[in-house]
Scaffold this motif. Structure first.
Motif, PDB file in Angstrom:
ATOM      1  N   TRP A 297      34.328 -17.641  -4.331  1.00  0.00           N
ATOM      2  CA  TRP A 297      33.282 -18.624  -4.067  1.00  0.00           C
ATOM      3  C   TRP A 297      33.224 -19.589  -5.242  1.00  0.00           C
ATOM      4  O   TRP A 297      33.783 -19.337  -6.299  1.00  0.00           O
ATOM      5  N   ARG A 298      32.534 -20.722  -5.057  1.00  0.00           N
ATOM      6  CA  ARG A 298      32.536 -21.790  -6.043  1.00  0.00           C
ATOM      7  C   ARG A 298      31.245 -21.836  -6.845  1.00  0.00           C
ATOM      8  O   ARG A 298      30.158 -21.626  -6.330  1.00  0.00           O
ATOM      9  N   ASN A 299      31.401 -22.113  -8.142  1.00  0.00           N
ATOM     10  CA  ASN A 299      30.292 -22.481  -9.017  1.00  0.00           C
ATOM     11  C   ASN A 299      30.762 -23.739  -9.734  1.00  0.00           C
ATOM     12  O   ASN A 299      31.343 -23.677 -10.809  1.00  0.00           O
ATOM     13  N   GLY A 300      30.563 -24.873  -9.070  1.00  0.00           N
ATOM     14  CA  GLY A 300      31.169 -26.093  -9.572  1.00  0.00           C
ATOM     15  C   GLY A 300      32.662 -26.085  -9.286  1.00  0.00           C
ATOM     16  O   GLY A 300      33.097 -25.927  -8.153  1.00  0.00           O
ATOM     17  N   SER A 301      33.475 -26.210 -10.339  1.00  0.00           N
ATOM     18  CA  SER A 301      34.935 -26.185 -10.174  1.00  0.00           C
ATOM     19  C   SER A 301      35.515 -24.794 -10.383  1.00  0.00           C
ATOM     20  O   SER A 301      36.727 -24.615 -10.272  1.00  0.00           O
ATOM     21  N   SER A 302      34.666 -23.820 -10.709  1.00  0.00           N
ATOM     22  CA  SER A 302      35.151 -22.470 -11.000  1.00  0.00           C
ATOM     23  C   SER A 302      35.102 -21.612  -9.737  1.00  0.00           C
ATOM     24  O   SER A 302      34.220 -21.782  -8.887  1.00  0.00           O
ATOM     25  N   GLN A 303      36.049 -20.699  -9.649  1.00  0.00           N
ATOM     26  CA  GLN A 303      36.060 -19.713  -8.568  1.00  0.00           C
ATOM     27  C   GLN A 303      35.418 -18.427  -9.065  1.00  0.00           C
ATOM     28  O   GLN A 303      35.727 -17.957 -10.157  1.00  0.00           O
ATOM     29  N   LEU A 304      34.536 -17.857  -8.261  1.00  0.00           N
ATOM     30  CA  LEU A 304      33.835 -16.629  -8.616  1.00  0.00           C
ATOM     31  C   LEU A 304      34.347 -15.502  -7.731  1.00  0.00           C
ATOM     32  O   LEU A 304      34.320 -15.614  -6.506  1.00  0.00           O
ATOM     33  N   PHE A 305      34.785 -14.435  -8.364  1.00  0.00           N
ATOM     34  CA  PHE A 305      35.349 -13.314  -7.632  1.00  0.00           C
ATOM     35  C   PHE A 305      34.419 -12.100  -7.625  1.00  0.00           C
ATOM     36  O   PHE A 305      34.858 -10.986  -7.404  1.00  0.00           O
ATOM     37  N   HIS A 306      33.111 -12.363  -7.900  1.00  0.00           N
ATOM     38  CA  HIS A 306      32.127 -11.291  -7.745  1.00  0.00           C
ATOM     39  C   HIS A 306      31.153 -11.628  -6.623  1.00  0.00           C
ATOM     40  O   HIS A 306      30.109 -10.985  -6.476  1.00  0.00           O
ATOM     41  N   VAL A 307      31.457 -12.611  -5.800  1.00  0.00           N
ATOM     42  CA  VAL A 307      30.643 -13.011  -4.663  1.00  0.00           C
ATOM     43  C   VAL A 307      31.416 -12.639  -3.396  1.00  0.00           C
ATOM     44  O   VAL A 307      32.591 -12.997  -3.258  1.00  0.00           O
ATOM     45  N   PHE A 308      30.745 -11.929  -2.489  1.00  0.00           N
ATOM     46  CA  PHE A 308      31.469 -11.332  -1.360  1.00  0.00           C
ATOM     47  C   PHE A 308      30.826 -11.718  -0.032  1.00  0.00           C
ATOM     48  O   PHE A 308      29.629 -11.988   0.013  1.00  0.00           O
ATOM     49  N   PRO A 309      31.669 -11.709   1.042  1.00  0.00           N
ATOM     50  CA  PRO A 309      33.102 -11.404   1.023  1.00  0.00           C
ATOM     51  C   PRO A 309      33.935 -12.578   0.507  1.00  0.00           C
ATOM     52  O   PRO A 309      33.554 -13.728   0.688  1.00  0.00           O
ATOM     53  N   LEU A 310      35.051 -12.270  -0.156  1.00  0.00           N
ATOM     54  CA  LEU A 310      35.952 -13.327  -0.615  1.00  0.00           C
ATOM     55  C   LEU A 310      36.589 -14.017   0.592  1.00  0.00           C
ATOM     56  O   LEU A 310      36.899 -13.383   1.599  1.00  0.00           O
ATOM     57  N   LEU A 311      36.788 -15.309   0.474  1.00  0.00           N
ATOM     58  CA  LEU A 311      37.518 -16.031   1.495  1.00  0.00           C
ATOM     59  C   LEU A 311      39.012 -15.755   1.314  1.00  0.00           C
ATOM     60  O   LEU A 311      39.419 -15.175   0.301  1.00  0.00           O
ATOM     61  N   GLN A 312      39.846 -16.165   2.247  1.00  0.00           N
ATOM     62  CA  GLN A 312      41.274 -15.897   2.142  1.00  0.00           C
ATOM     63  C   GLN A 312      42.080 -17.059   2.713  1.00  0.00           C
ATOM     64  O   GLN A 312      41.558 -17.892   3.468  1.00  0.00           O
ATOM     65  N   ARG A 313      43.349 -17.086   2.312  1.00  0.00           N
ATOM     66  CA  ARG A 313      44.240 -18.146   2.756  1.00  0.00           C
ATOM     67  C   ARG A 313      45.673 -17.632   2.735  1.00  0.00           C
ATOM     68  O   ARG A 313      46.028 -16.776   1.918  1.00  0.00           O
ATOM     69  N   GLU A 314      46.489 -18.138   3.656  1.00  0.00           N
ATOM     70  CA  GLU A 314      47.904 -17.790   3.702  1.00  0.00           C
ATOM     71  C   GLU A 314      48.699 -18.798   2.885  1.00  0.00           C
ATOM     72  O   GLU A 314      48.590 -19.998   3.105  1.00  0.00           O
ATOM     73  N   GLN A 315      49.466 -18.336   1.912  1.00  0.00           N
ATOM     74  CA  GLN A 315      50.331 -19.206   1.135  1.00  0.00           C
ATOM     75  C   GLN A 315      51.494 -18.397   0.592  1.00  0.00           C
ATOM     76  O   GLN A 315      51.496 -17.170   0.650  1.00  0.00           O
ATOM     77  N   ARG A 316      52.486 -19.087   0.051  1.00  0.00           N
ATOM     78  CA  ARG A 316      53.739 -18.437  -0.312  1.00  0.00           C
ATOM     79  C   ARG A 316      53.694 -17.815  -1.696  1.00  0.00           C
ATOM     80  O   ARG A 316      54.374 -16.841  -1.958  1.00  0.00           O
ATOM     81  N   ARG A 317      52.935 -18.383  -2.629  1.00  0.00           N
ATOM     82  CA  ARG A 317      52.990 -17.857  -3.986  1.00  0.00           C
ATOM     83  C   ARG A 317      51.705 -18.192  -4.732  1.00  0.00           C
ATOM     84  O   ARG A 317      50.908 -19.002  -4.281  1.00  0.00           O
ATOM     85  N   GLY A 318      51.545 -17.547  -5.897  1.00  0.00           N
ATOM     86  CA  GLY A 318      50.428 -17.859  -6.777  1.00  0.00           C
ATOM     87  C   GLY A 318      49.103 -17.331  -6.272  1.00  0.00           C
ATOM     88  O   GLY A 318      49.023 -16.492  -5.380  1.00  0.00           O
ATOM     89  N   THR A 319      48.013 -17.825  -6.868  1.00  0.00           N
ATOM     90  CA  THR A 319      46.666 -17.448  -6.468  1.00  0.00           C
ATOM     91  C   THR A 319      46.084 -18.544  -5.588  1.00  0.00           C
ATOM     92  O   THR A 319      46.723 -19.558  -5.312  1.00  0.00           O
ATOM     93  N   CYS A 320      44.833 -18.342  -5.161  1.00  0.00           N
ATOM     94  CA  CYS A 320      44.206 -19.312  -4.276  1.00  0.00           C
ATOM     95  C   CYS A 320      44.045 -20.667  -4.949  1.00  0.00           C
ATOM     96  O   CYS A 320      43.981 -21.693  -4.290  1.00  0.00           O
ATOM     97  N   ARG A 321      44.009 -20.679  -6.253  1.00  0.00           N
ATOM     98  CA  ARG A 321      43.861 -21.948  -6.969  1.00  0.00           C
ATOM     99  C   ARG A 321      45.149 -22.766  -6.931  1.00  0.00           C
ATOM    100  O   ARG A 321      45.120 -23.979  -7.103  1.00  0.00           O
ATOM    101  N   ASP A 322      46.292 -22.094  -6.702  1.00  0.00           N
ATOM    102  CA  ASP A 322      47.576 -22.785  -6.694  1.00  0.00           C
ATOM    103  C   ASP A 322      47.864 -23.316  -5.297  1.00  0.00           C
ATOM    104  O   ASP A 322      48.817 -22.925  -4.649  1.00  0.00           O
ATOM    105  N   GLU A 323      47.019 -24.209  -4.812  1.00  0.00           N
ATOM    106  CA  GLU A 323      47.181 -24.734  -3.461  1.00  0.00           C
ATOM    107  C   GLU A 323      48.340 -25.710  -3.418  1.00  0.00           C
ATOM    108  O   GLU A 323      48.534 -26.511  -4.348  1.00  0.00           O
TER     109      GLU A 323
END
Length: 369
Positions: A297-323
């Motif tokens: 989840w977002r707090n400004g430009s930061s992603q928060l990984f203690h807010v649930f449920p986490l969203l998800q996305r299909e991609q080939r590599r990296g983390t969700c930030r590496d869009e």
């Protein structure tokens, strides 16, 4: 014109022509005469010039084909000879020749010779590196794709350390010649071939692992600092940090209220106020197939990984930030249960005290008014 007197000195030619004639026995006398007329003199001249007569059966078949005649009845087509495997001596000679050619190639170039002198003392480093490459590749193939780490984990405590240590010891002993791969007859050749196979396999494993190494941008986004407060983890390797259950990384959490309804956007903290964060699920680069990654989840430009449920996305590599252009849309995962049984707090079930009934008035005794 050919001189027929040459055949008197070439008995092998006469024997060859007689054998050819035997393979043409199914033909008529005129057909044989047409095919064999003058053949003895011609072959004698060829033999005199150093030619080889060859196989009479094959020669007879060629004469038939040239004249447009059918093959001999009952004749089976000739099979191509099977390639014979090289003998052990031939393989040894080939390996020695390759080593000699490499030595001459290196010695013919001064720069290559100097580089070879530097690399030779570094052979123990290669022994360790090939063991690490093989074990790391096995770790990549055994579990879910992940970023390459120095110590493979194999999804269990001490498994990666033990396997890596054993592989390094075996690789060093092989390099020192203190550990043999084969025994018995022909063992020196088998030893050389076995070592070549091991080195080639280790080189392939190293190339595959190298293609899975994270880029500098991925490392920056995966191990960036705490954006919310101490304890917040963003994009960390899921095998080294984040919530775990029985040693297995937790990928998502779903919360329900007391009535059993799923909640959205729940923030979790421990007793000291530290966020209970899930490590950003990473995917290994180089495999090509799309993987599911967790998005905070977002707090400004930061992603928060203690807010649930986490969203998800299909991609080939990296983390969700590496869009990138190939990344899929963000989606909200479906909770495992549409509703869970309602619950009641023990405090709400505490017994409420009630007022005691008023004592009844005493009855008058007999004789009293």
């Amino acid at each position: 014109m050919n001189d027929p007197t040459h055949t008197a000195h070439r008995p092998e030619v006469e024997a060859f022509v007689a054998a050819v004639s035997g393979h043409l026995a199914d033909l008529s006398e005129e057909e044989r005469e047409e095919l064999l007329g003058g053949l003895t003199a011609d072959l004698a001249d060829q033999v005199a010039d150093g030619a080889d007569l060859g196989d009479p059966e094959r020669y007879a078949a060629e004469l038939r084909a040239a004249a447009g005649l059918p093959e001999a009845p009952g004749r089976r087509p000739r099979r191509a000879p099977r390639p014979t495997l090289p003998t052990a001596a031939e393989l040894e000679e080939t390996l020695d020749g390759l080593r000699e050619d490499l030595s001459q190639l290196v010695s013919s170039h001064r720069a290559a010779e100097e580089a070879w002198r530097v690399l030779l003392p570094l052979r123990p480093a290669w022994w360790v590196l090939r063991a690490w490459a093989v074990v790391t590749l096995l770790d990549q193939l055994a579990g879910p794709p992940e970023l390459v780490t120095l110590i493979p984990s194999f999804n269990g405590p001490l498994i990666g350390q033990v396997l890596l240590a054993a592989a390094v010891v075996a690789s060093v002993l092989l390099g020192q010649g203190r550990l043999r791969l084969h025994g018995g007859p022909g063992s020196p050749l088998r030893e050389r071939l076995g070592l070549l196979a091991i080195n080639a396999g280790a080189l392939v494993a190293l190339l595959v692992v190298a293609s899975n190494l994270p880029s500098a941008a991925t490392l920056h986004s995966s191990y960036e600092g705490t954006a919310f407060q101490d304890g917040y983890v963003m994009g960390a390797d899921e095998r080294s940090t984040g919530l775990r259950l029985d040693g297995v990384p937790v990928r998502n959490l779903f919360a329900y209220d007391s009535a059993g309804q799923p909640l959205d956007g729940v923030q979790l903290y421990d007793a000291d106020g530290r966020p209970l964060a899930i490590a950003a699920r990473t995917t290994a680069s180089g495999y090509g197939a799309e993987r599911t990654v967790g998005c905070g989840w977002r707090n400004g430009s930061s992603q928060l990984f203690h807010v649930f449920p986490l969203l998800q996305r299909e991609q080939r590599r990296g983390t969700c930030r590496d869009e990138d252009r190939e990344s899929g849309p963000l989606t909200t995962p479906v909770a495992p249960f549409a509703q869970v049984p309602p619950v009641t707090s023990p405090a709400a079930e505490a017994e409420v005290p009630t007022e005691a009934p008023a004592p009844a008035a005493p009855k008058p005794q007999s004789g009293q008014e």
